[in-house]
Design a protein around this motif. Structure first.
Motif, PDB file in Angstrom:
ATOM      1  N   GLU A 134       4.524   3.395   8.521  1.00 35.95           N
ATOM      2  CA  GLU A 134       4.257   1.974   8.274  1.00 35.95           C
ATOM      3  C   GLU A 134       2.749   1.695   8.323  1.00 35.95           C
ATOM      4  OE1 GLU A 134       6.873  -0.699  10.269  1.00 35.95           O
ATOM      5  OE2 GLU A 134       5.652  -2.450   9.785  1.00 35.95           O
ATOM      6  N   LEU A 136       0.406   3.608   7.519  1.00 31.49           N
ATOM      7  CA  LEU A 136      -0.274   4.099   6.320  1.00 31.49           C
ATOM      8  C   LEU A 136      -0.391   3.017   5.248  1.00 31.49           C
ATOM      9  CD1 LEU A 136       1.128   7.690   5.747  1.00 31.49           C
ATOM     10  CD2 LEU A 136      -1.245   7.064   6.125  1.00 31.49           C
ATOM     11  N   PHE A 137       0.536   2.076   5.292  1.00 30.32           N
ATOM     12  CA  PHE A 137       0.530   1.017   4.293  1.00 30.32           C
ATOM     13  C   PHE A 137      -0.204  -0.236   4.769  1.00 30.32           C
ATOM     14  CE2 PHE A 137       4.025   3.694   3.024  1.00 30.32           C
ATOM     15  CZ  PHE A 137       3.894   3.737   1.650  1.00 30.32           C
ATOM     16  N   SER A 138      -0.944  -0.110   5.854  1.00 30.97           N
ATOM     17  CA  SER A 138      -1.694  -1.274   6.322  1.00 30.97           C
ATOM     18  C   SER A 138      -3.140  -0.875   6.646  1.00 30.97           C
ATOM     19  CB  SER A 138      -1.027  -1.884   7.564  1.00 30.97           C
ATOM     20  OG  SER A 138      -1.374  -1.141   8.703  1.00 30.97           O
ATOM     21  N   PHE A 139      -3.938  -1.844   6.996  1.00 27.81           N
ATOM     22  CA  PHE A 139      -5.352  -1.579   7.278  1.00 27.81           C
ATOM     23  C   PHE A 139      -5.537  -0.659   8.483  1.00 27.81           C
ATOM     24  CE2 PHE A 139      -4.570  -4.629  10.516  1.00 27.81           C
ATOM     25  CZ  PHE A 139      -5.559  -4.451  11.469  1.00 27.81           C
TER      26      PHE A 139
ATOM     27  N   GLU B  44      -3.299  -2.840  -2.540  1.00 28.38           N
ATOM     28  CA  GLU B  44      -4.127  -1.895  -1.776  1.00 28.38           C
ATOM     29  C   GLU B  44      -3.681  -0.481  -2.145  1.00 28.38           C
ATOM     30  OE1 GLU B  44      -4.879  -2.761   2.556  1.00 28.38           O
ATOM     31  OE2 GLU B  44      -3.865  -0.861   2.803  1.00 28.38           O
ATOM     32  N   LYS B  46      -4.357   3.557  -1.461  1.00 30.46           N
ATOM     33  CA  LYS B  46      -5.040   4.511  -0.573  1.00 30.46           C
ATOM     34  C   LYS B  46      -4.969   5.916  -1.128  1.00 30.46           C
ATOM     35  CE  LYS B  46      -4.582   2.063   3.676  1.00 30.46           C
ATOM     36  NZ  LYS B  46      -3.745   1.797   4.805  1.00 30.46           N
ATOM     37  N   ILE B  55      -0.960   5.987  -2.157  1.00 30.60           N
ATOM     38  CA  ILE B  55       0.118   5.060  -1.808  1.00 30.60           C
ATOM     39  C   ILE B  55      -0.373   3.636  -2.047  1.00 30.60           C
ATOM     40  CG2 ILE B  55       1.391   6.473  -0.160  1.00 30.60           C
ATOM     41  CD1 ILE B  55      -0.176   5.009   2.067  1.00 30.60           C
ATOM     42  N   GLN B  56       0.570   2.764  -2.291  1.00 24.98           N
ATOM     43  CA  GLN B  56       0.203   1.407  -2.662  1.00 24.98           C
ATOM     44  C   GLN B  56       0.949   0.391  -1.813  1.00 24.98           C
ATOM     45  OE1 GLN B  56       1.119  -0.403  -6.589  1.00 24.98           O
ATOM     46  NE2 GLN B  56      -0.764   0.616  -7.215  1.00 24.98           N
ATOM     47  N   SER B  57       0.260  -0.632  -1.393  1.00 28.01           N
ATOM     48  CA  SER B  57       0.939  -1.753  -0.740  1.00 28.01           C
ATOM     49  C   SER B  57       0.415  -3.035  -1.382  1.00 28.01           C
ATOM     50  CB  SER B  57       0.699  -1.736   0.766  1.00 28.01           C
ATOM     51  OG  SER B  57      -0.623  -1.449   1.074  1.00 28.01           O
ATOM     52  N   TYR B  74       0.529  -8.279   4.396  1.00 24.15           N
ATOM     53  CA  TYR B  74       1.188  -7.277   3.552  1.00 24.15           C
ATOM     54  C   TYR B  74       2.633  -7.720   3.333  1.00 24.15           C
ATOM     55  CZ  TYR B  74      -2.700  -4.134   4.623  1.00 24.15           C
ATOM     56  OH  TYR B  74      -3.933  -3.569   4.763  1.00 24.15           O
ATOM     57  N   PRO B  77       5.221  -2.282   0.983  1.00 25.96           N
ATOM     58  CA  PRO B  77       6.636  -2.100   1.299  1.00 25.96           C
ATOM     59  C   PRO B  77       7.016  -2.630   2.693  1.00 25.96           C
ATOM     60  CG  PRO B  77       5.483  -0.050   1.658  1.00 25.96           C
ATOM     61  CD  PRO B  77       4.474  -1.032   1.174  1.00 25.96           C
ATOM     62  N   PHE B  78       6.026  -2.946   3.522  1.00 29.93           N
ATOM     63  CA  PHE B  78       6.334  -3.459   4.857  1.00 29.93           C
ATOM     64  C   PHE B  78       5.700  -4.834   5.026  1.00 29.93           C
ATOM     65  CE2 PHE B  78       6.314   1.185   5.353  1.00 29.93           C
ATOM     66  CZ  PHE B  78       7.593   1.374   5.847  1.00 29.93           C
ATOM     67  N   GLU B  79       6.375  -5.669   5.817  1.00 34.79           N
ATOM     68  CA  GLU B  79       5.817  -6.991   6.093  1.00 34.79           C
ATOM     69  C   GLU B  79       5.063  -6.957   7.409  1.00 34.79           C
ATOM     70  OE1 GLU B  79       7.437 -10.841   5.602  1.00 34.79           O
ATOM     71  OE2 GLU B  79       8.970 -10.083   4.245  1.00 34.79           O
ATOM     72  N   ASN B  80       3.781  -6.979   7.317  1.00 35.52           N
ATOM     73  CA  ASN B  80       2.942  -7.091   8.519  1.00 35.52           C
ATOM     74  C   ASN B  80       1.560  -7.548   8.071  1.00 35.52           C
ATOM     75  OD1 ASN B  80       1.307  -4.754   7.834  1.00 35.52           O
ATOM     76  ND2 ASN B  80       3.042  -3.507   8.473  1.00 35.52           N
ATOM     77  N   PHE B  82      -2.515  -9.323   9.531  1.00 35.09           N
ATOM     78  CA  PHE B  82      -3.318  -9.828  10.643  1.00 35.09           C
ATOM     79  C   PHE B  82      -3.846 -11.217  10.339  1.00 35.09           C
ATOM     80  CE2 PHE B  82      -6.240  -7.222   8.133  1.00 35.09           C
ATOM     81  CZ  PHE B  82      -7.309  -8.081   7.954  1.00 35.09           C
ATOM     82  N   ARG B  91      -2.196  -9.574  15.376  1.00 31.09           N
ATOM     83  CA  ARG B  91      -1.411  -8.747  14.467  1.00 31.09           C
ATOM     84  C   ARG B  91      -0.129  -9.517  14.152  1.00 31.09           C
ATOM     85  NH1 ARG B  91      -1.919  -3.516  16.604  1.00 31.09           N
ATOM     86  NH2 ARG B  91      -3.734  -3.528  15.276  1.00 31.09           N
ATOM     87  N   GLN B  93       3.564  -9.232  12.893  1.00 29.74           N
ATOM     88  CA  GLN B  93       4.607  -8.248  12.660  1.00 29.74           C
ATOM     89  C   GLN B  93       5.956  -8.846  13.039  1.00 29.74           C
ATOM     90  OE1 GLN B  93       3.571  -4.402  14.168  1.00 29.74           O
ATOM     91  NE2 GLN B  93       4.614  -3.495  12.425  1.00 29.74           N
ATOM     92  N   ILE B 176     -10.160   3.823  -0.264  1.00 31.43           N
ATOM     93  CA  ILE B 176      -9.175   2.749  -0.427  1.00 31.43           C
ATOM     94  C   ILE B 176      -9.710   1.786  -1.482  1.00 31.43           C
ATOM     95  CG2 ILE B 176      -7.847   0.946   0.745  1.00 31.43           C
ATOM     96  CD1 ILE B 176      -8.543   2.285   3.405  1.00 31.43           C
ATOM     97  N   TRP B 178      -8.956  -2.016  -3.110  1.00 27.44           N
ATOM     98  CA  TRP B 178      -8.224  -3.281  -3.079  1.00 27.44           C
ATOM     99  C   TRP B 178      -8.477  -3.990  -4.417  1.00 27.44           C
ATOM    100  CZ3 TRP B 178     -11.002  -1.782   1.352  1.00 27.44           C
ATOM    101  CH2 TRP B 178     -10.242  -1.603   2.509  1.00 27.44           C
TER     102      TRP B 178
END
Lengths: 191, 195
Positions: A134, A136-139, B44, B46, B55-57, B74, B77-80, B82, B91, B93, B176, B178
């Motif tokens: 997870e 890896l997909f964030s800052f 984003e 990376k 990989i892409q978000s 974000y 693929p994940f919801e998180n 800052f 943060r 989450q 990275i 953006w």
């Protein structure tokens, strides 16, 4: 007579070399590694297994200068590679030598061993991997990529306490540098 | 004598060229300083040595200059994400908001405010800034910077208040990118944007 004296010296040196090689072949790995460390720079060398489960080796060494510490590390790395304990991933450079060299006091306490086993238990491992995935997909990966590749289960954290006991002038753990080191580079730690 | 005149002419041309470049940068800074609020989508990407493929978000970004609030969310693929509220950072989450403990994380996030406003005065203290048209390059003054080797920012050619792309290169070779799209400048932001 002069020739004889010279040849005598050479013969003596050759005998010492043979004895050294024979000694290396018959001694234990620890003895072999200790034998590789030049006597004048050998202050303290110890070898122990990080954990029966992780099968990681930690080598402890301390030398009077950073250069000697590097030289010792190179020899130790060579010995460990030849004994099949490690597989060097890259051609050896100053950086990889630094990465290999470790410096930590004493053996792990039963408490640390328990903690290690907890960290590498199957459930903990899968939880940690999921967290990294997870991240890896964030800052956050900007700070954790190095940790993910070098010490994914944060085993180095277990070493911080004994490391800090080495005394003042020892830096805190810095993953961007990769490994623990004191300020003059004579003490280094790596898993 | 001719030699000295040519030299003087060259120097004058170089100086005026450098001056015009400096002016262009100043001009961008002035335009960007008019941005009070901002909303945008981002992708984003990376490129890490540890991964075979990039990989892409994706997510959204909202910024309020006056309130000093920034939300970086974000979604795929994940919801998180800052959130920054003045000197505090959190943060985000699973619908919760937790203070960010790591000093390094806080420092990085706070620096994003400087980047979002492209505050050249602040950035010049730490980076050597050059530009070619609307492509601005920031190289850390600290030669052995541990996280950043180079940052390149692309501004929209028609509206230089809009950042279209940012590329951050790390000393390890990882990088990275953006990409920002559907950027709105100075839109009204509802209270829900900043939880």
């Amino acid at each position: 007579m002069r020739n004889l004296r010279q040849h005598g010296k050479l013969l003596g040196f050759a005998c010492l070399m043979v004895l050294g090689v024979v000694g290396l072949c018959y001694g234990s790995l620890e003895e072999n590694i200790l034998a590789l460390v030049p006597g004048k720079i050998k202050q303290r060398v110890a070898l122990f297994e990080h954990s029966p489960l992780s099968q990681k080796l930690i080598v402890i060494t301390k030398a009077p200068s950073a250069q000697q510490a590097q030289e010792t590390a190179a020899r130790l790395q060579d010995a460990l590679a030849q004994a099949g304990f490690i597989i060097p991933q890259k051609p050896w450079t100053n950086t990889s030598i630094l990465q290999m060299l470790s410096a930590l006091p004493g053996l792990f306490s039963p408490k640390i061993q328990q903690e290690t086993e907890r960290k590498i238990a199957p459930q903990a491992v899968s939880r940690q991997i999921a967290q990294y995935y997870e991240e890896l997909f964030s800052f956050q990966s900007i700070f954790t990529t190095q940790k993910m590749t070098q010490d994914p289960f944060n085993l180095t954290e277990l070493l911080i306490s004994p490391w800090s006991k080495l005394g003042k002038n020892v830096q805190t753990l810095n993953y961007t540098d990769g490994f623990l080191t004191n300020n003059d580079g004579t003490l280094r730690a790596a898993l | 004598m001719k030699y000295y005149l040519s030299l003087l002419l060259c120097l004058a041309v170089c100086f005026s060229w450098a001056q015009s470049k400096e002016d262009a940068l100043h001009n961008y800074a002035q335009k960007i300083s008019t941005v009070q609020t901002l909303q945008s989508n981002f992708i984003e990407e990376k490129h890490l040595a540890l991964l075979d493929q990039p990989i892409q978000s994706q997510g959204t970004l909202a910024f309020d200059k006056k309130a000093q609030k920034l939300r970086w969310q974000y979604q795929i693929p994940f919801e998180n994400g800052f959130l920054i509220e003045k000197d505090r950072s959190y943060r985000l989450q699973a619908h919760t908001k937790k203070p960010i403990e790591s000093a390094m994380g806080r420092m990085f996030i706070n620096e994003m405010l400087v980047w979002l406003t492209l505050d050249f005065d602040s950035l010049q203290k730490n980076y050597h800034i050059t530009h070619e048209g609307t492509q601005i390059t920031f190289t850390p003054l600290l030669k052995e910077h541990k996280i950043v080797k180079k940052i390149t920012v692309w501004l929209d050619e028609k509206d230089p208040r809009i950042v279209t792309q940012v590329k951050m290169e790390e000393p390890s070779g990882d990088f990275i990118v953006w990409k920002f799209n559907h950027t709105q400048i100075n839109p009204p932001l509802s209270a829900e944007v900043f939880p």
